[in-house]
Write a protein that holds these residues in place. Structure first.
Motif: not given
Length: 195
Positions: A67, A85, A89, A103, A164
Motif C-alpha cells: 500500500v 487506498r 487495502a 505499508v 495498491v
C-alpha cells in the motif's frame, strides 16, 4: 527516548480522536471471538474469484499487498486518495488474512510519525490486524517506495505483490517497482490493485 514515545503516542491519539473522514469505512463485521479472523473470500457461491484474489491465494506466504502512502495534511489529516487506498487495502487484507501487507511512506512534514504509521492506524480502524502489517517508513517518493519495498520483499522471499494505489498513479508506481526489482535482481511479479 521517552519524549519520542510520548510524542508518537500523542500523534496516534490525535489521529484516533479526529474521527473518520468521508472515505473511511465502519463496515467491518462484529466479531464474536478474537481467536480467529473473519475471512471474506470476496465472492458468493457460484461466482469466480477476481484475478487479484487468485494471485494472492496461489501462494499466501510469498505474495504481498503493498500500500503506497500519500502526503498527510499538516495536522495529520488523511487525504481522500489515501482513504481510497486504505479502503482497498483493508478489503484485500480481510479477504486474504494470510498475505502480509507492506505499508510504504515516510516523511510527514514536521510530525514525528511516518505515513506508514498513520496508515497502520487507518488499517487497524478498518479491521486489519496489526500482525498482518509491515512498515516501510523511510521513503519520500514513489521511486524510494519501490526501492525500499523491493529490498524488503526480496529479503522476505516474496515472488509477487499487489500494488495498491490510485489509477492516475498506477502506471508510474508499477514501472518504478519493476525497475527497482530489475536493479536489485529480485524476481518479483507486480500487479495493480486499483483504489
Amino acid at each position: 527516548m521517552r519524549l519520542r514515545l510520548l510524542v508518537t503516542l500523542t500523534a496516534v491519539v490525535a489521529v484516533l480522536a479526529t474521527g473518520f473522514g468521508a472515505g473511511d469505512s465502519l463496515a467491518a463485521p462484529a466479531r464474536k471471538s478474537v481467536d480467529m479472523p473473519i475471512i471474506d473470500t470476496g465472492s458468493t457461491a457460484g461466482e469466480q474469484l477476481a484475478p487479484n484474489s487468485i494471485f494472492l491465494w496461489q501462494n499466501p506466504g510469498a505474495r504481498y499487498i503493498v500500500v503506497l502512502g500519500a502526503q498527510m495534511g499538516k495536522f495529520g489529516q488523511t487525504p481522500q486518495i489515501l482513504n481510497q487506498r486504505l479502503n482497498t487495502a483493508s478489503k484485500l487484507g480481510k479477504q486474504h488474512p494470510f498475505n502480509r501487507m507492506i505499508v510504504s511512506g515516510g516523511n510527514t512534514w514536521w510530525l514525528p510519525v511516518s505515513e506508514a504509521q498513520f496508515m497502520n492506524v487507518g488499517l487497524l480502524r478498518r479491521g486489519v490486524p496489526p500482525w498482518q502489517m509491515v512498515n516501510e517508513g523511510k521513503s519520500t517518493s514513489t521511486v524510494q517506495n519501490a526501492s525500499y519495498t523491493v529490498g524488503m520483499l526480496k529479503a522476505m522471499g516474496a515472488n509477487g505483490a499487489l500494488i495498491v494505489t490510485n489509477g492516475f498513479h498506477m502506471p508510474r508506481a508499477i514501472k518504478d517497482f519493476r525497475d527497482a526489482a530489475a536493479k536489485q535482481g529480485a524476481r518479483i511479479e507486480f500487479r495493480p490493485a486499483y483504489a
